[in-house]
Design an enzyme around this catalytic site. Structure first.
Site, mmCIF file in Angstrom:
data_model
loop_
_atom_site.group_PDB
_atom_site.id
_atom_site.type_symbol
_atom_site.label_atom_id
_atom_site.label_comp_id
_atom_site.label_asym_id
_atom_site.label_seq_id
_atom_site.Cartn_x
_atom_site.Cartn_y
_atom_site.Cartn_z
ATOM 1 N N SER A 152 0.622 -1.640 0.022
ATOM 2 C CA SER A 152 0.137 -0.114 -0.506
ATOM 3 C C SER A 152 0.462 1.238 -0.311
ATOM 4 C CB SER A 152 -0.883 -0.196 1.244
ATOM 5 O OG SER A 152 -1.542 -1.004 1.644
ATOM 6 N N CYS A 153 1.036 2.335 -1.149
ATOM 7 C CA CYS A 153 1.671 2.972 -1.086
ATOM 8 C C CYS A 153 0.673 4.532 -0.784
ATOM 9 C CB CYS A 153 2.488 2.953 -2.380
ATOM 10 S SG CYS A 153 1.816 2.110 -3.896
ATOM 11 N N ILE A 154 1.377 4.993 0.370
ATOM 12 C CA ILE A 154 0.267 5.791 0.333
ATOM 13 C C ILE A 154 1.055 6.987 1.308
ATOM 14 C CG2 ILE A 154 -2.024 5.430 0.289
ATOM 15 C CD1 ILE A 154 -2.479 5.632 3.243
ATOM 16 N N PRO B 287 2.947 4.503 -7.478
ATOM 17 C CA PRO B 287 2.565 4.139 -6.446
ATOM 18 C C PRO B 287 3.324 4.368 -4.657
ATOM 19 C CG PRO B 287 4.700 3.003 -7.633
ATOM 20 C CD PRO B 287 4.322 3.837 -8.541
#
Lengths: 103, 409
Positions: A101-103, B295
């Protein structure tokens, strides 16, 4: 990096048990990892696993939405097939890296 | 004349128009920017509106204030990008040809993606704060609310400004405390993530902050539907959370234009090379800001850092040189924690948010993963920087590439 004997074969895995080389994956390997996760694989499971592997091999991102739109399962069924954390479990069994999860 | 076409005049598109107009000779390059709306919103300010800290007037300016002289501006919706023919179709049959295209069409909230979300309680007891309408409606609601279950729910990843929902609950804690209602307001943070944030150290720090403020967290919750009659959200696994006031961060999607043009993933984000910022399969298309499927965070800081990379790589492209800049996914987010304080995170594709000082090692003045008053002032000052420096494409005093100096491993 470590190796682990799965279904009688030496497989490269990371510390969380995810395969580090997706090409070492076989249906037997999947069946064994699934057992560790408490899942008995059916044909439907394998359809989902193949879909996930194709997506990842093409360099595409994985989302629950994407799997829900795949035409193989809807999101609810995906949860039933891989209860708890479906994306994490399904990728582990499919022999591909854990989605980040790339936030 | 060569033609550079920019789609979208939000943060990313406006910055690029300013940068490129300065860079490209006027007698060689024609620059056109297209957007369907005339108003520019300072989106980081939406968060402050529900709590009466900003009004609508604080976050709104005409887009035309920020376009440089010498750029053609077209206000129109966009039908389709025909990438193989180097042209863009606008509404009403207008066709624009281009030599190079920048896609900066951003992301939008899509509450219609969750059954029951945009239903009879929408903007009555169910709100969003990622639109001006939602933020203003919630401000009105909070003025007379007497308390109950306040549930903040993130529908799906990725979403714009990943720290905003955390800031929202921190603000809510302070807001209801100051009103003497905190004991009547139960705040619950419901997220599809396994914790408060994605990466270990920030998750630990922010998780502890939630706990210290008596904010509950429900992790691993993927909302499937909103039940308006019984006022509860239900996830795919059947878990339920009841609410009296639901603040939703709806599913985010890229513009439908991207889907129509066949350039996106299943969330309508443009397939983009994460280092060069070039669109997949199209050498003369670049993607900047939230529209890209990079990403990293969907945030203005990312668009800003990427804009410097894009400027450099675009010059390489038109001069036929190999790309010299590579985007590292750098993001930098000030996080309001309430009571005039804030924290700060700085990270990229490969490095998680780490503690330390920023931007000057050992000096700061900002503290990474620390709650300080200076961090809050950083956020407050940023609004001025945004309107006057950032959008106009002027130099900001921060490196586009993330720096390890000042960070503690």
């Amino acid at each position: 990096m470590a190796t682990k004997t799965i279904a009688g074969v030496n497989i490269n895995v990371n510390e969380e048990g995810y395969l580090t080389d997706p090409s070492e994956w076989t249906r037997e390997v999947a069946t064994e990892i699934a057992k560790e996760e408490g899942i008995e694989l059916t044909d439907k499971h394998f359809e989902v696993l193949e879909f996930i592997r194709n997506k990842v091999m093409n360099g595409e991102g994985l989302t629950i939405r994407g799997i829900g739109k795949s035409g193989i399962v809807d999101a609810k069924t995906f949860y039933q097939l891989f209860p708890g954390a479906p994306l994490k479990k399904a990728t582990k069994i499919a022999g591909v890296p854990k989605p980040v999860s790339c936030i | 004349m060569k033609k550079l076409l920019i789609l979208g005049a939000g943060t990313a598109g406006t910055m690029m128009a300013n940068k490129m107009r300065k860079k490209l000779a006027r007698d060689e390059w024609d620059i056109t920017i297209v957007d369907q709306f005339k108003t520019h919103y300072y989106q980081p300010g939406f968060l402050f509106i529900p709590f009466g800290l900003y009004t609508k007037e604080d976050v709104v300016k005409p887009k035309s204030d920020f376009f440089p002289i010498g750029v053609n501006v077209i206000y129109s919706s966009i039908e389709k990008i025909v990438a193989n023919e180097n042209k863009v179709l606008l509404a009403d049959g207008v066709v624009l040809n281009y030599d190079y295209l920048f896609i900066a069409t951003g992301t939008r909230t899509a509450p219609e993606e969750t059954p029951g979300l945009k239903d009879k309680l929408w903007h009555k007891e169910i709100f969003d704060f990622y639109t001006i309408e939602g933020a203003v409606a919630l401000n009105k609601f909070f003025k007379t609310w007497q308390g109950g279950e306040l549930v903040v729910n993130i529908a799906e990843l990725p979403y714009k400004c990943p720290v905003a929902p955390l800031e929202f609950v921190f603000f809510a804690d302070a807001f209801f405390t100051e009103r003497g209602l905190r004991d009547k307001v139960k705040i619950t943070y419901v997220t599809p993530l396994p914790g408060a944030f994605t990466k270990p150290r920030a998750t630990k720090m922010l998780g502890e902050l939630l706990k210290s403020k008596n904010i509950n967290i429900v992790p691993d919750f993927n909302v499937a539907e909103v039940d308006n009659d019984n006022k509860k959200i239900i996830d795919y696994a059947g878990k339920e959370v009841k609410f009296d006031c639901l603040v939703s961060i709806p599913t985010n999607m890229g513009d439908a234009l991207i889907e129509r043009s066949g350039l996106g993933d299943d969330m309508n984000y443009v397939l983009t090379d994460k280092h060069t910022l070039q669109a997949k399969d199209h050498k003369n298309i670049f993607v900047i800001g939230d529209a890209a499927n990079l990403p990293t965070s969907k945030a203005g800081s990312v668009a800003h850092f990427a804009s410097e990379i894009l400027e450099e790589n675009f010059m390489c492209a038109i001069e036929g040189r190999p790309y010299t800049a590579s985007f590292d996914g750098h993001a930098n987010c000030y996080i309001e924690t309430g009571y005039g304080k804030g924290t700060l995170i700085d990270f990229n594709y490969d490095t998680e948010p780490l503690p330390g000082s920023f931007p000057f090692p050992g000096v700061g003045p900002f503290g990474l993963l620390k709650v300080t008053r200076t961090n809050h002032y950083g956020k407050m000052i940023f609004r001025w920087l945004y309107w006057h420096i950032l959008l106009k494409g002027r130099e900001m005093p921060i490196d586009s590439e993330m720096q390890m100096a000042g960070k503690k491993l």
